[in-house]
Scaffold this motif. Structure first.
Motif, short mmCIF file in Angstrom:
data_model
loop_
_atom_site.label_atom_id
_atom_site.label_comp_id
_atom_site.label_asym_id
_atom_site.label_seq_id
_atom_site.Cartn_x
_atom_site.Cartn_y
_atom_site.Cartn_z
N LYS A 264 0.94 -0.94 -0.16
CA LYS A 264 -0.16 0.06 -0.29
C LYS A 264 1.17 1.41 -0.12
O LYS A 264 0.39 1.93 -0.50
CB LYS A 264 -0.56 0.17 1.09
CG LYS A 264 -1.68 1.01 0.85
CD LYS A 264 -2.84 0.96 3.09
CE LYS A 264 -4.29 2.58 2.52
NZ LYS A 264 -3.08 3.98 2.66
N TYR B 222 2.61 1.88 -3.50
CA TYR B 222 1.60 2.49 -3.93
C TYR B 222 1.20 4.00 -3.98
O TYR B 222 0.76 4.38 -5.16
CB TYR B 222 0.55 2.00 -3.99
CG TYR B 222 -0.69 1.50 -5.10
CD1 TYR B 222 -0.77 1.52 -6.72
CD2 TYR B 222 -2.08 2.88 -4.83
CE1 TYR B 222 -2.09 2.16 -7.29
CE2 TYR B 222 -3.20 3.60 -5.50
CZ TYR B 222 -2.93 3.15 -6.84
OH TYR B 222 -3.63 3.93 -7.67
N GLU B 223 1.53 4.75 -2.68
CA GLU B 223 1.21 5.36 -2.51
C GLU B 223 2.28 6.50 -3.10
O GLU B 223 1.84 7.49 -3.87
CB GLU B 223 1.34 5.85 -1.27
CG GLU B 223 0.13 5.58 -0.73
CD GLU B 223 -0.28 5.03 0.92
OE1 GLU B 223 -0.57 7.04 1.08
OE2 GLU B 223 -0.70 5.01 1.78
N HIS C 117 -3.83 -6.53 0.90
CA HIS C 117 -2.71 -6.11 0.02
C HIS C 117 -2.40 -5.99 -1.67
O HIS C 117 -1.68 -5.67 -2.89
CB HIS C 117 -0.70 -6.63 0.24
CG HIS C 117 -0.43 -5.34 1.13
ND1 HIS C 117 0.00 -3.59 1.32
CD2 HIS C 117 -0.80 -5.73 3.09
CE1 HIS C 117 -0.11 -3.78 2.65
NE2 HIS C 117 -0.27 -4.58 3.80
N PHE D 49 -3.48 -3.64 -3.53
CA PHE D 49 -2.53 -2.28 -4.44
C PHE D 49 -0.95 -3.48 -5.56
O PHE D 49 -0.34 -2.37 -6.43
CB PHE D 49 -1.97 -1.63 -3.51
CG PHE D 49 -2.94 -0.98 -2.80
CD1 PHE D 49 -2.98 -0.39 -3.09
CD2 PHE D 49 -3.16 -1.99 -1.14
CE1 PHE D 49 -3.98 0.03 -2.01
CE2 PHE D 49 -4.03 -1.46 -0.25
CZ PHE D 49 -4.91 -0.70 -0.51
#
Length: 242
Positions: free
Chosen positions: A129, A132-133, A230, A233
């Motif tokens: 996560k 991905y951010e 997860h 993502f």
């Protein structure tokens, strides 16, 4: 002009063996998870080994160390986005000063591998996560989709993937960097037990029994929950792998 390459990863993504290629090149100063020193200390629950007490322990201090190194030559640093997520998300100036590349691994394999070293790992430490951010931040910052490597592709076709990465970074592909002696580079000593396979390797190899990993997830509600949280993502980023 000197290059800085930031390899952003999640734990157990084969990022360390990719880092080893840059160590072997000899034309980059390589930093191994420098931002981990702001996330953890020698007293933290996460398993560690020979702690480097000389390393900076704040976001600004670590960033300054990397930028100082860039002033004297090419820099490669590998890190987990969850180590420094809040600071990194808003530091667009730092991200803009480097080539940001990303590596992902199917979470069934990365979670099981992580569990074997650190069974008490928290949710955020799986790392997909957070990765991905930062992928989204870099996409917005540059107007282009960042370079993404799938660890399974790296393991299956290491020369093709490394040649492609070198082309992207506009650096020479160096065949000698694809093999090495079995040893622990100095950069890995703090987290040595996490990198036993990489330390005992001589090249990038493919050795994933993925069905075994899936079977283990099915037997563990905790691991299955981590996987289901997860994997979306991972799937979003996997659509952009080179």
């Amino acid at each position: 002009m000197n290059k800085m390459v930031g390899l952003w990863a999640h734990p157990r993504s084969r990022s360390t063996v990719l880092e080893r290629v840059f160590i072997e090149r000899g034309d980059f100063e390589v930093f191994h998870e420098p931002f981990a020193h702001m996330a953890f200390s020698e007293a933290s629950a996460i398993p560690s080994d020979e702690w480097d007490h000389s390393a900076p322990t704040t976001y600004q201090g670590i960033k300054a160390q990397l930028l100082e190194a860039k002033g004297r030559g090419n820099v490669f640093h590998k890190d987990m986005c969850y180590h420094c997520l809040d600071d990194l998300k808003v530091d667009r100036e730092f991200l803009a000063q480097q080539h940001n590349i990303f590596i992902i691994r199917e979470p069934a394999s990365s979670i099981v591998s992580h569990y074997r070293v650190h069974p008490d790992m928290p949710l955020q430490a799986i790392g997909h996560k957070a990765l991905y951010e930062i992928f989204c931040v870099v996409t917005e910052l540059t107007g282009n989709v960042p370079y993404v490597i799938n660890a399974d592709d790296l393991a299956a076709e290491p020369e093709r993937i490394i040649r492609s990465l070198c082309d992207y970074l506009h650096i020479e592909f160096l065949p000698h960097a694809m093999t090495w002696k079995r040893e622990c580079p100095p950069q890995w000593k703090t987290w040595r037990r996490w990198h036993v396979a990489a330390e005992n390797s001589e090249r990038i190899v493919c050795s994933d029994p993925q069905q075994v990993d899936m079977d283990m997830l099915e037997r563990s509600p905790k691991l299955k929950d981590l996987y289901e949280y997860h994997r979306p993502f991972y799937a979003r980023m996997n659509a952009f792998c080179r």
